[in-house]
Write an enzyme that holds these catalytic residues in place. Sequence first.
Site, mmCIF file in Angstrom:
data_model
loop_
_atom_site.group_PDB
_atom_site.id
_atom_site.type_symbol
_atom_site.label_atom_id
_atom_site.label_comp_id
_atom_site.label_asym_id
_atom_site.label_seq_id
_atom_site.Cartn_x
_atom_site.Cartn_y
_atom_site.Cartn_z
ATOM 1 N N SER A 157 11.368 -1.797 -2.581
ATOM 2 C CA SER A 157 10.480 -2.739 -3.249
ATOM 3 C C SER A 157 11.109 -3.204 -4.571
ATOM 4 O O SER A 157 12.223 -3.709 -4.579
ATOM 5 C CB SER A 157 9.108 -2.091 -3.449
ATOM 6 O OG SER A 157 8.143 -3.011 -3.873
ATOM 7 N N ASP A 322 5.214 -5.236 7.131
ATOM 8 C CA ASP A 322 5.201 -5.404 5.683
ATOM 9 C C ASP A 322 5.014 -6.887 5.376
ATOM 10 O O ASP A 322 5.928 -7.684 5.518
ATOM 11 C CB ASP A 322 6.517 -4.888 5.101
ATOM 12 C CG ASP A 322 6.588 -5.004 3.589
ATOM 13 O OD1 ASP A 322 5.644 -5.538 2.971
ATOM 14 O OD2 ASP A 322 7.605 -4.558 3.016
ATOM 15 N N HIS A 355 3.843 -2.298 3.793
ATOM 16 C CA HIS A 355 4.841 -2.145 2.741
ATOM 17 C C HIS A 355 5.086 -0.673 2.399
ATOM 18 O O HIS A 355 6.209 -0.289 2.072
ATOM 19 C CB HIS A 355 4.396 -2.905 1.489
ATOM 20 C CG HIS A 355 5.421 -2.943 0.400
ATOM 21 N ND1 HIS A 355 6.699 -3.431 0.596
ATOM 22 C CD2 HIS A 355 5.365 -2.536 -0.896
ATOM 23 C CE1 HIS A 355 7.386 -3.329 -0.535
ATOM 24 N NE2 HIS A 355 6.606 -2.793 -1.453
ATOM 25 N N ASP A 356 4.064 0.143 2.483
ATOM 26 C CA ASP A 356 4.198 1.566 2.163
ATOM 27 C C ASP A 356 5.126 2.308 3.113
ATOM 28 O O ASP A 356 5.470 3.464 2.863
ATOM 29 C CB ASP A 356 2.825 2.246 2.171
ATOM 30 C CG ASP A 356 2.118 2.141 0.825
ATOM 31 O OD1 ASP A 356 2.742 1.638 -0.132
ATOM 32 O OD2 ASP A 356 0.948 2.565 0.741
#
Length: 384
Positions: A157, A322, A355-356
Site C-alpha cells: 500500500s 482489492d 486491500h487487506d
Amino acid sequence: MPESIPEDSVGLVETQSICFQQPLPLLSGRSLPEFTLVYETYGELNAERSNAVLICHALSGHHHAAGYHSMEDKKPGWWDSAIGPGKAIDTNRFFVVSLNNLGGCHGSSGPTSIDPVSGRHYGPDFPMVTVQDWVNSQAMLADHLQIAQWAAVVGGSLGGMQAMQWAIAYPERIRHALVIASAPRLSAQNIAFNEVARQAIMTDEEFHQGHYHQHNTLPRRGLKLARMIGHITYLSDDSMREKFGRELRSGKLKFGYEVDFEVESYLRYQGQTFSETFDANSYLLMTKALDYFDPARDCGDNLASALQPARCKFMLVSFTTDWRFAPERSREIVTALLEARKDVCYLEVDAPQGHDAFLMPIPRYMEALAAYMTRIADEATTDA
C-alpha cells in the site's frame, strides 16, 4: 498472550530509537531542525552488510512488524506472518529493519512529539511530510546503521509507494523493490475517500483546529468515523459478505438507530479502538502524504520517465478483489517499468480479502514472496 513463543517467531524484540541532530529539508520548503526515528531489527547483519531488508509500513502502520514486546502481548507485530525464521522474509538469512515514519504517533517525531521551541505538542504545527521526505529520513537511518545498500525495500500500500521512491531517489542503494498492493498515485476516488475521512476529524467539536491536547481532549468521534470509512475500503464485498452477511446482532430487528447488523457492530468496534490508539493529526498527515505521491508529476506525467533512474529489480503483487488499489494500478507500474526496460516480475493473487489481503498469509502470495526473497538471499550470499 502467547503461552510460549512460536519457533518461527523472531521472539521478544526491543524498540530502538535514534535522534538526528542535523536538519531534514522537506519537500514543502520547511525543515525539521532535528528528529527522532524509532525502529526494530530482526535477524543479524552479515559481515558484508549485504543482507539488509527495509520494511516500509502503510497508512496506520508502525515499526513493530514482527515478534513480541513481552510475554503479555496479545498478538505479534503486524506482519509476523511474513517475517521470521523460515518465513517468506527469513530472518535466518536477512537483517530486517522496520521503522515508524516521521509524522507517525508510535515514537518517531510527529504531531504528538514535543516541539523544542514551544515546549508543547507540535499538534497541527508539525510540518507536512511526504513519501519523498520519509525516504530521505530512511536513508539517514541506513547511514546510521552503516547499510550502504538494501538487499530489498519491501512495502504494501503506502509502503509500496516508499519502495518505488527508494528506487527513484536512491537507485544505487537498493537492489530489489517489492511493491505490494500499491499504485503509482491515488485516483480521484481515493483522494475523495481521504478527504471525507479528514473532514470527519476536522469537524469534530473536540478537534480545536488540531490543538486538542491543549484542551485535554481528543476528537474521538471524528477519528472513529474516519477509521470506519477507511476500513470499508480495505475490505471487499466478498469478504464482508463472508464475515458478516446480513447477520443480526441480537437475532431480531430493533427498529431504531442502534446496532442491528453484525457489520455495524464490527465497524463501530474498529473505529472506537482506533480512536483510542492513533493520533488524529497523524492520520490527517498520513492521508495527505498518500494524496501527494505522484512521481510522474515532474516528468510530464510519464511514469516510465519517472522510473528511468531505477537500477534495481522489481516484484509487484496485486489482489483481485482489492478495489482501493486495484490490480490495474499495479499493471500501470509494470507497463511503465517494461517501457523503461527494467527487470520486473508481477503476480496477481486471486484472493477475496480486498486491500487487506497484503497483510494476510495467503498461501500463493507467501510462496511467491518466499521464492523471490530466497533468490535475493542467494544473490547476497553469492556477492559476498
